[in-house]
Design a protein around this motif. Structure first.
Motif, PDB file in Angstrom:
ATOM      1  N   UNK A 162       1.209  -1.128  -0.010  1.00 48.66           N
ATOM      2  CA  UNK A 162      -0.107   0.084  -0.398  1.00 48.66           C
ATOM      3  C   UNK A 162       1.362   1.037   0.095  1.00 48.66           C
ATOM      4  N   UNK A 163       0.352   2.277  -1.165  1.00 48.18           N
ATOM      5  CA  UNK A 163       1.441   3.215  -0.630  1.00 48.18           C
ATOM      6  C   UNK A 163       0.625   4.446  -0.638  1.00 48.18           C
ATOM      7  N   UNK A 164       1.622   5.493   0.610  1.00 49.24           N
ATOM      8  CA  UNK A 164       1.331   6.365   1.461  1.00 49.24           C
ATOM      9  C   UNK A 164       1.402   7.682   1.108  1.00 49.24           C
ATOM     10  N   UNK A 165       1.293   8.629   0.874  1.00 51.85           N
ATOM     11  CA  UNK A 165       1.711   9.664   0.297  1.00 51.85           C
ATOM     12  C   UNK A 165       2.425  11.669   0.349  1.00 51.85           C
ATOM     13  N   UNK A 166       3.048  11.654   0.603  1.00 49.97           N
ATOM     14  CA  UNK A 166       2.852  13.510   1.278  1.00 49.97           C
ATOM     15  C   UNK A 166       2.745  13.129   2.785  1.00 49.97           C
ATOM     16  N   UNK A 185      17.101   1.937   0.634  1.00 48.93           N
ATOM     17  CA  UNK A 185      15.452   2.370   0.644  1.00 48.93           C
ATOM     18  C   UNK A 185      15.073   2.313   2.589  1.00 48.93           C
ATOM     19  N   UNK A 186      15.898   2.890   3.364  1.00 47.89           N
ATOM     20  CA  UNK A 186      14.809   2.863   4.539  1.00 47.89           C
ATOM     21  C   UNK A 186      14.293   4.159   4.370  1.00 47.89           C
ATOM     22  N   UNK A 187      12.999   4.510   5.366  1.00 51.92           N
ATOM     23  CA  UNK A 187      12.340   5.809   5.319  1.00 51.92           C
ATOM     24  C   UNK A 187      13.038   6.409   6.699  1.00 51.92           C
ATOM     25  N   UNK A 188      13.260   7.677   6.283  1.00 47.87           N
ATOM     26  CA  UNK A 188      14.159   8.596   6.957  1.00 47.87           C
ATOM     27  C   UNK A 188      13.310  10.058   7.552  1.00 47.87           C
ATOM     28  N   UNK A 189      13.992  11.086   7.705  1.00 46.61           N
ATOM     29  CA  UNK A 189      13.389  12.280   8.320  1.00 46.61           C
ATOM     30  C   UNK A 189      13.017  13.176   6.737  1.00 46.61           C
ATOM     31  N   UNK A 190      13.650  12.673   5.270  1.00 44.06           N
ATOM     32  CA  UNK A 190      13.480  13.503   3.987  1.00 44.06           C
ATOM     33  C   UNK A 190      12.220  12.444   3.200  1.00 44.06           C
ATOM     34  N   UNK A 220       8.742  11.542   1.846  1.00 45.09           N
ATOM     35  CA  UNK A 220       7.598  12.264   2.073  1.00 45.09           C
ATOM     36  C   UNK A 220       6.799  11.307   1.135  1.00 45.09           C
ATOM     37  N   UNK A 221       6.895   9.858  -0.042  1.00 49.47           N
ATOM     38  CA  UNK A 221       6.045   8.930  -0.072  1.00 49.47           C
ATOM     39  C   UNK A 221       6.510   7.499   0.558  1.00 49.47           C
ATOM     40  N   UNK A 222       5.945   6.682   0.891  1.00 51.59           N
ATOM     41  CA  UNK A 222       5.758   5.394   1.718  1.00 51.59           C
ATOM     42  C   UNK A 222       5.286   4.716   1.078  1.00 51.59           C
ATOM     43  N   UNK A 223       6.140   3.481   0.833  1.00 50.96           N
ATOM     44  CA  UNK A 223       5.507   1.961   0.338  1.00 50.96           C
ATOM     45  C   UNK A 223       5.222   0.557   1.542  1.00 50.96           C
TER      46      UNK A 223
END
Length: 786
Positions: free
Chosen positions: A185-189, A288-293, A295-298
């Protein structure tokens, strides 16, 4: 915060001398020194007063610092255990909290919650979640249970398609694809700078997980809630779609912990067009880890093969919260629900927008085979008369679908209970739900004629006889070196085939033993090094005697879920080297310690021979000793042990060099016999002989025989010829010197004669003696010494 005064210090740091109102009930306005600079007059903050103890533990007290007495401390989120943020103090306005001054911060921030530690067994992976624990609590207390993991079909319908996903497992372990479900699932912004709510941080902290930012906290929270491990990717750093595949041997991956890992061909990977981006089910990759930068998450929620994940986690010594759950088995119907739950929380707490047009899913229709549960089976197995209603209600309570069929039931286990696989496990669940207190404590009655086998009885007799003779049993591990196997496992000291372990406990001892002696020498050394120098030890254990030229072991492991067929069992048996039970004894030091009126008596070869006679008598064997040679033993103090002409072992004294290599001072006597061979030769269990009430007659005889003739053989000839009146013959002298022809020796035996029905005359005893001498003369040319 009433007011503060900045005060520059000589070390270049500026502190603030603050006047903080903590409420009239807590002393009103207090002066506190603070080094942070992120707060303003009028802010509501958390103050820890003197006497408080922060996590660490870090006790708080009024103390003088920077020229002031600081009457407490203004706390940061990290100091309160609410996260990793330590750049400034915790401002309640950032959490959306506006509470009256003087409010108890512990309750306000949810820090007064209670954690209960639960030991989860490997077969109950579903209990590694709030969902599973709540279900078990409901079973135990009868409380109402609402399952947060329902709605699989609706979540599937709401999951969009279009994002490229593929599973390309070309080398599945045991025929099972590495990934059976995969949801994206994709969450943006999203806004990763938003604070994690205190209630979520508190719950994560109580579960032993520290806060790492709102995005990662949400994935961890849903894992704890539903038991489904979740991974989030920075969508903008992904290149193309996602493929699940096996690694190439030697391929590299940098994991989230910063380590570059060399991969095995068995490792299951998550990859994009750039290559590996994560160890599936274990740990994500750094690129591909999530960071403070971000904006869009899979959001990824998947079901991975238990064996694949378990092997990867152990191979890389990388246990994780995700691998703990995958290797125990996760609910294959919860990934869609979990992915949707994570996405909704990212929308709610991180300000994101759910992409309703782009997403992805892979997976086959989940179906479990029904289990036939015959009527009466549960009661017969458990020993409790359960009613049909009790059985059905217990099974339905744990989530099973139950239908009546053919006088019994057809039961389909729920998706989260991988351990329910047959009627026996269903019966155990009925017993658990209905209560173990209903199972009566009744000792079973053994069927008539059952008990220990003759071999088991024989082994016990031998061990008990040695223990009764003063020996101490010392079981040991069956691992040794190739050199020790050659020295003690071969008469000549030549290297014979030995079994080498692929994964030894000790890399210095990777071989399975051919002899019990090396381990006994280690035990003796350990005791001597601790001051216990007088030792009489024995061990009954297994040795491994592979045949030359035969390759042992197997490259294929049968599946664990089913019983192997006869051909598979035969092949497994053939892959195991012959294993024989041996019995060995070791003596060193003194058999009789020094004491008033008694000098110490050192252990010698006669004591080892006596031990051999004790254990062979317990097995029901008559033996004779024949002088022999072995690589590790003294050439003049070594004998083979024969019974009925069969070689069953040896006895002797270790060479001084061998004893010294084992760090053992003085003489060391050993014996090792093939216990299996002894019990095979014993035709019947030894029975105590009847005792005659008539007196014995005694005589001596000295026989001259060639030097090469063994005393044991002469003794056997005397007993054979003098039977049935000659009941015992004991060697009392072995003379070799003047008065005898060259190449001969004189053996003197003390003879004991007895009849069961009368007192023997001297003539009858003499006739029996001469009959024995005649047999010895015929066999060995023996003559009575003048």
């Amino acid at each position: 915060m009433k007011e503060f005064t900045p005060e520059p210090q000589s070390n270049g740091k500026t502190i603030r001398w603050c006047q903080v109102d903590v409420g009239a009930e807590h002393g009103g306005v207090r002066g506190i020194v603070c080094g942070a600079g992120n707060f303003f007059v009028g802010d509501k903050v958390v103050v820890t007063l003197p006497g408080s103890v922060l996590p660490g533990p870090f006790p708080i007290a009024a103390r003088k610092t920077y020229g002031h007495v600081s009457d407490g401390m203004i706390a940061s989120a990290k100091e309160l255990g609410l996260g990793s943020e330590h750049s400034g103090i915790l401002r309640l306005v950032d959490l959306g909290i506006d509470a009256p001054v003087g409010t108890d911060a512990i309750a306000l921030l949810g820090l007064d919650d209670i954690a209960v530690e639960i030991n989860v067994t490997p077969d109950r992976g579903y209990a590694l979640s709030l969902r599973g624990v709540a279900r078990e609590y409901s079973h135990a207390t009868g409380a109402a249970f609402r399952d947060p993991g329902t709605g699989h079909e609706d979540a599937v319908a709401r999951t969009p398609r279009g994002f490229p996903l593929a599973v390309d497992d070309r080398a599945p372990i045991r025929g099972r694809q590495g990934a059976s479900e995969f949801v994206a699932r994709i969450v943006r912004d999203v806004d990763p700078s938003r604070p994690t709510p205190p209630w979520m941080i508190t719950r994560l902290s109580l579960a032993g997980i520290r806060s790492l930012g709102v995005l990662i906290d949400i994935t961890n929270y849903v894992m704890l809630e539903l038991g489904q491990p979740i991974h989030g990717y920075d969508l903008d750093r992904l290149q193309g779609g996602i493929t699940v595949r096996r690694a190439e041997e030697g391929e590299k991956l940098e994991t989230l912990d910063g380590q570059i890992r060399t991969l095995s061909a068995e490792d299951l990977l998550i990859t994009d067009e750039s290559g590996p981006i994560g160890l599936a089910g274990v740990m994500g990759g750094g690129p591909t880890e999530m960071s403070d930068a971000t904006r869009n998450v899979l959001v990824e929620a998947a079901t991975f093969d238990q064996v694949s994940i378990a092997r990867t986690a152990r191979r890389h010594k990388l246990p994780s919260e995700a691998s703990r759950r995958f290797e125990r088995g996760v609910d294959p119907l919860v990934p869609y629900v979990a992915a949707e739950r994570v996405a909704s929380l990212m929308v709610e707490l991180a300000g994101g927008t759910l992409d309703a047009e782009l997403g992805g899913s892979l997976g086959s229709t989940y179906r479990r085979e029904a289990i036939t549960l015959p009527a009466g089976f549960v009661s017969g197995l458990i020993g409790v008369d359960y009613t049909d209603d009790e059985i059905v209600s217990a099974l339905r309570l744990i989530g099973c679908a139950v239908e009546e069929r053919d006088g019994g039931w057809s039961v389909t286990a729920p998706s989260w209970r991988h351990d329910l696989s047959d009627k026996w496990t269903l019966a155990e669940e009925v017993a658990r739900i209905e209560g173990y207190d209903r199972i009566p404590s009744v000792l079973p009655t053994p069927p008539s004629g059952r008990g220990l086998t003759s071999a088991q009885q024989g082994r016990r007799r031998v061990a008990n006889a040695l223990a009764a003779a003063g020996f101490v049993e010392t079981p040991s591990f069956p691992f040794t070196t190739e050199e020790q196997n050659a020295l003690h496992g071969s008469p000549s000291g030549d290297t014979l085939p030995s079994v080498k372990l692929a994964n030894p406990l000790d890399g210095l001892a990777p071989f399975l033993r051919r002899s019990l002696i090396p381990a006994m020498l280690q035990v003796a050394h350990r005791n001597v090094s601790r001051g216990i120098v007088d030792l009489a030890l024995f061990e009954v254990g297994t040795v491994f005697l592979p045949k030359p030229g035969v390759q042992y072991g197997t490259s294929s492991v049968p599946p664990l879920a089913v019983r192997p067929d006869a051909a598979t069992l035969t092949a497994l048996d053939a892959s195991i080297p012959p294993q024989r039970r041996h019995v060995a004894v070791l003596l060193t030091g003194h058999t009789v310690p020094k004491q008033p009126g008694q000098a110490a008596i050192a252990a010698d070869l006669a004591d080892a021979v006596d031990a051999v006679r004790v254990l062979t008598a317990a097995a029901g064997l008559d033996i004779e000793l024949v002088q022999a040679q072995r690589a590790a033993l003294h050439p003049g103090r070594t004998a083979r042990v024969l019974s009925g002409g069969a070689d069953i072992g040896y006895v002797g004294e270790l060479l001084p060099t061998v004893s010294a290599d084992a760090d053992l001072p003085g003489r060391v006597l050993v014996a090792e016999l093939d216990l299996d061979a002894m019990l095979e030769l014993a035709t019947a269990r030894p029975v105590a002989a009847s005792l005659s009430g008539f007196p014995a007659a005694t005589q001596d005889v000295s026989l001259v025989v060639p030097l090469e003739v063994a005393a044991g053989a002469v003794r056997a000839a005397l007993l054979e010829g003098g039977a049935p009146l000659l009941e015992g013959a004991r060697l009392v002298d072995d003379y070799r010197g003047p008065g005898l022809a060259e190449g001969t020796k004189s053996l003197t035996f003390a003879l004991r004669f007895r009849a069961e029905d009368r007192t023997l005359t001297a003539a009858e005893a003499t006739d029996a003696k001469l009959a024995g001498v005649a047999v010895a003369a015929e066999r060995f040319g023996a003559s009575i010494r003048d």
